[in-house]
Write an enzyme that holds these catalytic residues in place. Structure first.
Site: not given
Lengths: 273, 202
Positions: A11, A134
């Protein structure tokens, strides 16, 4: 034999250093983990099968930083690289592929405009379009034909709801049906992240991983919750995933990619060593 | 320094192939200009995407490609760039290919196996070729494809198992045109070694 893929996820956020890898718990509370290009090289040396970069700032300024990070990584690391975060248009896809990414991962924009998946797949090929889904467990079972009810580990019925904007916004969309839809639209792969597990070290969310792996023809990358190599094993055996993505356990030195693969190999999971 | 031309016909990410070749010590030009192609020591036929689009985009270069191949200099087709070397493909309706190697391109049959065939799989060497110099048998390379090449034993350099045995790497009768279904430029150190081998024979 086709091996199961181990994919470290980085990330990346924009800061004064020009891009830093961070990792949070359930998408918030970020800790710094290091320089993205250096980490990419380290994971490549450890035997990572692919790498995923997620631009979690995804602002305009973040994008140009990300392009620079992709270019620098692609110049030195010769394994597949997937880039996601804030990809919103065909032009964004083009820019990121041109910088040296092999695949793009599209998340919120896919939900907002599913045609983006279709168009991108037609232009660039299905093999480079990953749809990131997600999802979050929802045990509020309403009488709705549009939801797919699965059984959780303890027998509780639940459905999985797609969430967007980094998990901040529920959509009411059933994750199983959404996954089938994005396959039809031309996704080459699905990156499935369980919000309930992300950063928790509790292991993958097996019920939804298994369901998608069985229902779809395209590969499923399981993501969210890996705390040790045995969780990877469970993801492959119980969840039937094709690939397993992890961040925290690799960034903070608990396990190397090599350790993880050696563990899996001993348990008869085909891996590239 | 060897000059390698990557044929630019508007498809695919050419950057990683370019970087891989530069890593192997070549000077790399990305071009669709016939005189550039003819002056190369080696040519790469890249490609991702659909067979039909590839053949359409390359239509203006067919004579150049023939002339180049007949000169005996090496050419390497990668992934879809390998598939278009074949006689024909069933992708998107029957489409004719470059026919540099006899055989056809077929889709993996529907089964329990995921399609695309995506990830690292091992290859078995069927024949010796300088392209695979120093590469051990059963080495892992990176694949991503839904169609595969079906050709004779004589033209198969290496094979791979995914539900069925298919050609992972092929060669023409003269030995100067090779193809890989996998991506050497994405196959880590093993792939870089193959690219170095290619540059060495150019």
């Amino acid at each position: 034999m086709l091996t199961k893929r181990i994919i470290p996820c980085l990330d990346v956020t924009l800061d004064e250093a020009g891009g830093t890898v961070v990792k949070g718990i359930e998408f918030v509370d970020l800790r710094k983990a290091g320089d993205p290009v250096e980490l990419a090289k380290r994971y490549n040396e450890q035997g990572a099968d692919e790498l995923v970069f997620l631009d979690i700032t995804a602002s305009h300024e973040g994008r140009s930083t990300m392009i620079d990070v992709i270019e620098r990584t692609a110049n030195e690391v010769f394994i597949p690289l997937t880039v996601g975060g804030g990809i919103n248009s065909i032009e964004d896809v083009r820019q990121i592929l041109r910088a040296g990414a092999d695949k793009v991962s599209i998340n919120t924009s896919a939900v907002k405009k599913p045609q983006l998946i279709k168009e991108a797949s037609e232009i660039f090929g299905a093999q480079c379009i990953v749809t990131a889904i997600d999802c979050k467990r929802n045990t509020n079972i309403v009488d709705n034909p549009d939801i797919t009810i699965l059984e959780l580990e303890d027998g509780t019925p639940a459905w999985y709801e797609v969430v967007i904007y980094g998990g901040r916004q529920p959509t009411g969309i059933d994750a199983v049906q959404w996954a089938k839809k994005v396959e039809e639209l031309g996704s080459g792969e699905i990156l499935l992240t369980s919000m309930d597990r992300d950063g928790t070290y509790d292991g993958f969310d097996i019920p939804i991983t298994k369901k998608l792996s069985e229902e779809l023809e395209i590969p499923i990358i399981a993501s969210g919750g890996v705390g040790n190599p045995d969780h990877m094993y469970e993801g492959f055996v119980k969840g039937k995933a094709d690939a397993a993505l992890a961040a925290s356990i690799f960034h903070f030195g608990e396990y190397t990619v090599k350790d993880t693969k050696e563990y899996l190999k001993e348990k008869s999971i085909p891996v590239r060593l | 320094m060897k000059k390698i031309v990557i044929i630019d016909y508007g498809l695919g990410n050419l950057r990683s192939v370019r970087k891989g070749l530069e890593h192997a010590g070549a000077s790399v030009v990305i071009s669709s200009d016939p005189s550039e192609i003819m002056s190369a020591d080696g040519v790469i036929m890249p490609g991702v995407g659909a067979f039909k689009d590839a053949m359409k985009n390359i239509a203006g270069l067919l004579d150049t490609i023939d002339d180049y191949v007949n000169s005996g200099k090496p050419m390497l087709g990668i992934c879809l760039g390998q598939q278009i070397l074949m006689s024909r493909s069933e992708e998107g309706g029957e489409t004719t290919g470059l026919d540099l190697i006899r055989g056809e391109v077929l889709r993996f049959p529907h089964s329990d196996l995921k399609v695309p065939h995506m990830g690292w799989n091992s290859i078995t060497m069927n024949q010796k070729h300088p392209f695979f110099e120093g590469i051990p048998d059963n080495t892992y390379v990176y694949f991503v494809h839904s169609f595969y090449v079906d050709t004779g034993e004589k033209n198969t350099l290496a094979s791979c198992e995914y539900g069925k045995n298919f050609a992972a790497s092929i060669v023409n009768d003269a030995g100067n045109v090779i193809g890989t279904q996998f991506h050497p430029e994405k196959s880590g150190d093993t792939g870089l070694k193959m690219l170095r081998n290619f540059v060495a024979i150019c």
